[in-house]
Scaffold this motif. Sequence first.
Motif, PDB file in Angstrom:
ATOM      1  N   VAL A  44       0.991  -1.264   0.088  1.00 42.28           N
ATOM      2  CA  VAL A  44      -0.053  -0.166  -0.026  1.00 42.28           C
ATOM      3  C   VAL A  44       0.787   1.423  -0.067  1.00 42.28           C
ATOM      4  N   GLN A  45       1.993   1.302   0.832  1.00 43.86           N
ATOM      5  CA  GLN A  45       2.866   2.420   0.698  1.00 43.86           C
ATOM      6  C   GLN A  45       3.410   2.719  -0.447  1.00 43.86           C
ATOM      7  N   ALA A  46       4.028   1.736  -1.032  1.00 44.47           N
ATOM      8  CA  ALA A  46       4.555   1.679  -2.525  1.00 44.47           C
ATOM      9  C   ALA A  46       3.524   2.297  -3.300  1.00 44.47           C
ATOM     10  N   GLU A  47       2.506   1.757  -3.588  1.00 38.10           N
ATOM     11  CA  GLU A  47       1.238   2.099  -4.676  1.00 38.10           C
ATOM     12  C   GLU A  47       1.183   3.486  -4.285  1.00 38.10           C
ATOM     13  N   THR A  48       0.881   3.911  -3.142  1.00 42.70           N
ATOM     14  CA  THR A  48       0.387   5.381  -2.689  1.00 42.70           C
ATOM     15  C   THR A  48       1.733   6.374  -3.385  1.00 42.70           C
ATOM     16  N   ALA A  49       2.497   5.754  -3.009  1.00 45.82           N
ATOM     17  CA  ALA A  49       3.833   6.744  -3.361  1.00 45.82           C
ATOM     18  C   ALA A  49       3.862   6.968  -4.882  1.00 45.82           C
ATOM     19  N   ASP A  68       5.672   7.462   4.770  1.00 45.93           N
ATOM     20  CA  ASP A  68       6.517   6.616   5.566  1.00 45.93           C
ATOM     21  C   ASP A  68       7.340   5.877   5.188  1.00 45.93           C
ATOM     22  N   LEU A  69       8.080   6.171   3.816  1.00 45.80           N
ATOM     23  CA  LEU A  69       8.958   5.502   3.236  1.00 45.80           C
ATOM     24  C   LEU A  69      10.418   6.444   2.948  1.00 45.80           C
ATOM     25  N   ARG A  75      12.843   7.091  -4.518  1.00 47.32           N
ATOM     26  CA  ARG A  75      13.751   7.517  -5.769  1.00 47.32           C
ATOM     27  C   ARG A  75      13.798   6.029  -6.809  1.00 47.32           C
ATOM     28  N   GLU A  76      13.793   4.940  -5.972  1.00 52.29           N
ATOM     29  CA  GLU A  76      13.596   3.631  -6.775  1.00 52.29           C
ATOM     30  C   GLU A  76      12.044   3.420  -7.541  1.00 52.29           C
ATOM     31  N   HIS A  83      11.342   4.020 -16.061  1.00 47.45           N
ATOM     32  CA  HIS A  83      11.875   3.160 -16.959  1.00 47.45           C
ATOM     33  C   HIS A  83      11.557   1.773 -16.545  1.00 47.45           C
ATOM     34  N   PRO A  84      10.306   1.432 -16.850  1.00 51.10           N
ATOM     35  CA  PRO A  84       9.942  -0.223 -16.228  1.00 51.10           C
ATOM     36  C   PRO A  84      10.938  -1.244 -16.798  1.00 51.10           C
TER      37      PRO A  84
END
Length: 85
Positions: A44-49, A68-69, A75-76, A83-84
């Motif tokens: 969820v954190q990564a998707e929201t970011a 909260d990351l 940056r990653e 660039h997927p």
Amino acid sequence: MQKETWSDRLRREIREGERELSGIELEMAEEAWAKGRAEGWAQVQAETAAKLIRLGQMPLEAIAEVVDLPIERLREIKKNLSHPT
């Protein structure tokens, strides 16, 4: 029909009142539940970011505060959006 896994059978038996957990089974279930929650929260954190980065209206520092990351992780995520692989 898909074969029922051990964990699926155990969940079904518990839900239907056929079985109670004790000892090592209880420990394993609690660990699996905690791990699943942690992995779900990280997703969820990564998707929201990623959504906030795509909007392009907030600096990474603000996004880091919201989700909260660490900045390095953001940056990653931003690099992967550009660039997927």
